[in-house]
Design a protein around this motif. Structure first.
Motif, PDB file in Angstrom:
ATOM      1  N   ARG A 290      35.529 105.963  52.090  1.00 50.68           N
ATOM      2  CA  ARG A 290      36.266 105.506  50.909  1.00 50.68           C
ATOM      3  C   ARG A 290      36.880 104.128  51.139  1.00 50.68           C
ATOM      4  NH1 ARG A 290      40.304 110.027  49.046  1.00 50.68           N
ATOM      5  NH2 ARG A 290      40.513 108.645  47.244  1.00 50.68           N
ATOM      6  N   ALA A 291      37.356 103.880  52.349  1.00 48.72           N
ATOM      7  CA  ALA A 291      37.909 102.565  52.668  1.00 48.72           C
ATOM      8  C   ALA A 291      36.820 101.498  52.601  1.00 48.72           C
ATOM      9  CB  ALA A 291      38.547 102.592  54.057  1.00 48.72           C
ATOM     10  N   ALA A 292      35.645 101.822  53.120  1.00 47.59           N
ATOM     11  CA  ALA A 292      34.524 100.870  53.066  1.00 47.59           C
ATOM     12  C   ALA A 292      34.118 100.610  51.619  1.00 47.59           C
ATOM     13  CB  ALA A 292      33.337 101.420  53.859  1.00 47.59           C
ATOM     14  N   MET A 293      34.131 101.653  50.803  1.00 46.86           N
ATOM     15  CA  MET A 293      33.795 101.481  49.384  1.00 46.86           C
ATOM     16  C   MET A 293      34.809 100.573  48.688  1.00 46.86           C
ATOM     17  SD  MET A 293      32.721 105.414  48.532  1.00 46.86           S
ATOM     18  CE  MET A 293      32.782 105.207  46.746  1.00 46.86           C
ATOM     19  N   ALA A 294      36.089 100.745  49.013  1.00 46.72           N
ATOM     20  CA  ALA A 294      37.128  99.905  48.401  1.00 46.72           C
ATOM     21  C   ALA A 294      36.923  98.441  48.786  1.00 46.72           C
ATOM     22  CB  ALA A 294      38.513 100.380  48.830  1.00 46.72           C
ATOM     23  N   LYS A 295      36.631  98.206  50.066  1.00 44.10           N
ATOM     24  CA  LYS A 295      36.394  96.833  50.530  1.00 44.10           C
ATOM     25  C   LYS A 295      35.159  96.241  49.867  1.00 44.10           C
ATOM     26  CE  LYS A 295      36.921  93.316  53.439  1.00 44.10           C
ATOM     27  NZ  LYS A 295      38.103  92.445  53.474  1.00 44.10           N
ATOM     28  N   ALA A 296      34.071  97.010  49.803  1.00 40.38           N
ATOM     29  CA  ALA A 296      32.840  96.524  49.187  1.00 40.38           C
ATOM     30  C   ALA A 296      33.027  96.257  47.695  1.00 40.38           C
ATOM     31  CB  ALA A 296      31.716  97.538  49.409  1.00 40.38           C
ATOM     32  N   ALA A 297      33.813  97.099  47.037  1.00 36.75           N
ATOM     33  CA  ALA A 297      34.055  96.920  45.604  1.00 36.75           C
ATOM     34  C   ALA A 297      34.816  95.624  45.332  1.00 36.75           C
ATOM     35  CB  ALA A 297      34.827  98.115  45.053  1.00 36.75           C
ATOM     36  N   VAL A 298      35.771  95.282  46.206  1.00 33.68           N
ATOM     37  CA  VAL A 298      36.505  94.026  46.043  1.00 33.68           C
ATOM     38  C   VAL A 298      35.565  92.843  46.221  1.00 33.68           C
ATOM     39  CG1 VAL A 298      38.333  92.558  46.960  1.00 33.68           C
ATOM     40  CG2 VAL A 298      38.709  95.003  46.786  1.00 33.68           C
ATOM     41  N   LEU A 299      34.711  92.903  47.240  1.00 32.64           N
ATOM     42  CA  LEU A 299      33.772  91.805  47.486  1.00 32.64           C
ATOM     43  C   LEU A 299      32.786  91.649  46.333  1.00 32.64           C
ATOM     44  CD1 LEU A 299      33.133  92.476  51.271  1.00 32.64           C
ATOM     45  CD2 LEU A 299      34.209  90.427  50.306  1.00 32.64           C
ATOM     46  N   MET A 300      32.318  92.773  45.787  1.00 30.93           N
ATOM     47  CA  MET A 300      31.400  92.715  44.649  1.00 30.93           C
ATOM     48  C   MET A 300      32.098  92.104  43.436  1.00 30.93           C
ATOM     49  SD  MET A 300      29.034  95.740  42.987  1.00 30.93           S
ATOM     50  CE  MET A 300      30.372  96.631  42.178  1.00 30.93           C
ATOM     51  N   LEU A 301      33.353  92.471  43.222  1.00 29.65           N
ATOM     52  CA  LEU A 301      34.104  91.914  42.101  1.00 29.65           C
ATOM     53  C   LEU A 301      34.326  90.414  42.299  1.00 29.65           C
ATOM     54  CD1 LEU A 301      35.637  92.297  39.465  1.00 29.65           C
ATOM     55  CD2 LEU A 301      37.669  92.869  40.814  1.00 29.65           C
ATOM     56  N   ARG A 302      34.610  89.992  43.529  1.00 28.23           N
ATOM     57  CA  ARG A 302      34.756  88.555  43.800  1.00 28.23           C
ATOM     58  C   ARG A 302      33.478  87.807  43.423  1.00 28.23           C
ATOM     59  NH1 ARG A 302      39.096  86.390  46.313  1.00 28.23           N
ATOM     60  NH2 ARG A 302      40.436  87.726  47.603  1.00 28.23           N
ATOM     61  N   PHE A 303      32.327  88.408  43.753  1.00 27.62           N
ATOM     62  CA  PHE A 303      31.063  87.774  43.365  1.00 27.62           C
ATOM     63  C   PHE A 303      30.926  87.745  41.848  1.00 27.62           C
ATOM     64  CE2 PHE A 303      26.744  88.396  41.838  1.00 27.62           C
ATOM     65  CZ  PHE A 303      26.159  87.208  42.256  1.00 27.62           C
ATOM     66  N   ASP A 304      31.204  88.860  41.199  1.00 26.52           N
ATOM     67  CA  ASP A 304      31.064  88.921  39.744  1.00 26.52           C
ATOM     68  C   ASP A 304      31.944  87.891  39.050  1.00 26.52           C
ATOM     69  OD1 ASP A 304      29.248  90.977  39.980  1.00 26.52           O
ATOM     70  OD2 ASP A 304      30.672  92.565  39.421  1.00 26.52           O
ATOM     71  N   LEU A 305      33.131  87.649  39.600  1.00 29.81           N
ATOM     72  CA  LEU A 305      34.071  86.733  38.963  1.00 29.81           C
ATOM     73  C   LEU A 305      33.851  85.282  39.369  1.00 29.81           C
ATOM     74  CD1 LEU A 305      37.447  88.714  39.229  1.00 29.81           C
ATOM     75  CD2 LEU A 305      36.008  88.422  37.203  1.00 29.81           C
ATOM     76  N   CYS A 306      33.542  85.053  40.652  1.00 28.15           N
ATOM     77  CA  CYS A 306      33.537  83.686  41.185  1.00 28.15           C
ATOM     78  C   CYS A 306      32.224  83.254  41.816  1.00 28.15           C
ATOM     79  CB  CYS A 306      34.654  83.534  42.225  1.00 28.15           C
ATOM     80  SG  CYS A 306      36.290  84.004  41.632  1.00 28.15           S
ATOM     81  N   GLY A 307      31.252  84.157  41.917  1.00 31.72           N
ATOM     82  CA  GLY A 307      29.979  83.791  42.523  1.00 31.72           C
ATOM     83  C   GLY A 307      30.020  83.839  44.042  1.00 31.72           C
ATOM     84  N   ASP A 308      29.037  83.195  44.683  1.00 28.39           N
ATOM     85  CA  ASP A 308      28.845  83.123  46.132  1.00 28.39           C
ATOM     86  C   ASP A 308      28.145  84.384  46.651  1.00 28.39           C
ATOM     87  OD1 ASP A 308      28.774  82.707  48.826  1.00 28.39           O
ATOM     88  OD2 ASP A 308      30.911  82.303  49.053  1.00 28.39           O
ATOM     89  N   PRO A 309      26.812  84.337  46.785  1.00 28.17           N
ATOM     90  CA  PRO A 309      26.024  85.509  47.212  1.00 28.17           C
ATOM     91  C   PRO A 309      26.404  86.069  48.575  1.00 28.17           C
ATOM     92  CG  PRO A 309      24.599  83.832  46.257  1.00 28.17           C
ATOM     93  CD  PRO A 309      25.953  83.205  46.402  1.00 28.17           C
ATOM     94  N   THR A 310      27.068  85.270  49.429  1.00 30.03           N
ATOM     95  CA  THR A 310      27.458  85.803  50.737  1.00 30.03           C
ATOM     96  C   THR A 310      28.420  86.979  50.594  1.00 30.03           C
ATOM     97  OG1 THR A 310      29.300  84.227  50.967  1.00 30.03           O
ATOM     98  CG2 THR A 310      27.156  83.559  51.849  1.00 30.03           C
TER      99      THR A 310
END
Length: 404
Positions: A97-117
């Motif tokens: 669940r912690a990994a999912m929370a971290k991954a969800a934040v990173l995915m949202l950062r991409f959705d909002l601001c881009g950067d495929p890394t």
């Protein structure tokens, strides 16, 4: 008798304890921020009975606030919550669940601001944890993995990879007992995109069914934002089909869908959703410039994809209006403004301004000016910058202007 204040507070408290966060669609952005801050504060108290659950909830609320407002500090707070969860996690389920929370934040950062890394980091975060014991958590991980895979495949432009991503997301939807609205929205958007690009009637029918089901399931009294997002996707699909087929009725139906989407909530309730609806109305000549200006104002300063797209759409509309009345002075004034701010613009805003400069040069040429000689360089750099940031919509816009 129903005691409005006391009973409403009681219902609100019960909603806070529910795992389903659908209720947050009913509260404004300011109250959502206050709820996220309250949960984060509670998670840090020694007296907190369930600190992991409370922190995870705070993370989800900060993500939702960022999704609706684009606030950079909310994204940062969500990431800090996720990092705290990673440090505190005990056992397979909490680690997952912690990994999912971290991954969800990173995915949202991409959705909002881009950067495929950011997508790569999110995928690595999920891949680093083992299989959780809970079936529900395992299903959630599979759904998140599918959504990440689709985003990565879309950037690659590889049709075979997109089909693989579609298979993953279809399987995730079949396994999802909780009916994750975001998962279903992603599937509908992918089916719609692939259907339009490939002229595939089967995929378009599937997208129509999925979106119809989402609109039906999302009551305007309980899920106004989900309903608005589904209606906006319907509008985008109809507009794309109208452009391909030159079908005026589809274009009119698309406008109706966009209007219906915008009517579900006010701009201050979810600024980014409202701005996205205005940006999606590409090619709608009846769209007032004021709405695009307002969308740009709501999305400025956060290095947001939707902000750059609103900026590009507003400039394009200004250029078209000036050209329509042969106002060369207005075009020169707009060009001067663009040149002045390009030096300090973020990469995405710079790309949007480059496209705007190209629009101005083309408009001046159509009004009898010289043939622009550096158009290819201007648009090529804009497209390259946008693609590097993972913003294909902006890159496609630049490349479209290069085509005769």
């Amino acid at each position: 008798m129903f005691e409005f204040g006391r009973d409403l507070r009681k219902l609100f408290a019960q909603a806070r304890e529910s795992e389903d966060l659908g209720w947050v669609e009913l509260i404004g952005a300011d109250l959502l921020r206050a709820e996220a801050r309250r949960e984060a504060t509670d998670a840090g108290r020694v007296s907190c009975a369930r600190p992991f659950e409370t922190e995870n909830r705070a993370c989800a609320l900060w993500r939702e606030h960022a999704r609706r407002t684009g606030a950079a500090d909310s994204l940062d707070r969500a990431e800090r919550c996720a990092d705290s969860l990673v440090r505190a996690a005990v056992g397979e389920d909490q680690i997952a669940r912690a990994a999912m929370a971290k991954a969800a934040v990173l995915m949202l950062r991409f959705d909002l601001c881009g950067d495929p890394t950011r997508l790569d980091r999110a995928a690595t975060t999920l891949a680093a944890v083992g299989q959780p014991r809970s079936r529900r958590i395992a299903i959630g991980m599979a759904a998140l993995h599918a959504r990440l895979t689709v985003r990565t495949a879309r950037l690659s432009g590889d049709i075979a990879r997109l089909h693989q991503g579609a298979d993953l997301i279809d399987e995730a939807v079949r396994r999802d007992d909780a009916e994750d609205m975001d998962l279903r929205m992603d599937r509908a958007a992918l089916s719609l995109e692939m259907g339009v690009v490939q002229r595939d009637v089967h995929l378009l029918d599937q997208a129509g069914r999925d979106l119809g089901a989402l609109v039906e399931a999302a009551s305007p009294d309980h899920r106004p934002l989900t309903r608005a997002r589904a209606l906006a996707l319907c509008g985008a699909g109809l507009s794309a089909l109208a452009t391909i087929a030159g079908h005026d009725e589809a274009r009119n139906q698309g406008r109706i869908m966009f209007d219906a989407a915008a009517d579900q909530f006010t701009p201050d309730h979810s600024p980014l959703d409202w701005a996205a609806i205005q940006v999606l109305r590409v090619g709608d000549d009846a769209q007032p410039l004021m709405l695009l200006t307002q969308a740009e104002a709501l999305t400025q300063g956060g290095e947001l994809i939707i902000g750059a797209l609103a900026r590009e759409r507003r400039i394009t509309r200004e250029v078209a209006l000036a050209e329509a009345v042969k106002n060369l002075t207005a075009l020169m004034t707009l060009e001067t403004r663009l040149r002045a701010r390009m030096a300090t613009a973020t990469p995405l805003d710079w790309a949007a301004d480059q496209i705007g400069m190209a629009e101005i040069l083309l408009a001046r040429h159509r009004l009898g000016g010289v043939v622009p000689t550096d158009l290819g360089l201007i648009l090529g750099e804009a497209a390259m910058t946008a693609r590097e940031m993972g913003v294909d919509a902006l890159a496609d816009r630049a490349e479209a202007l290069l085509r005769p």
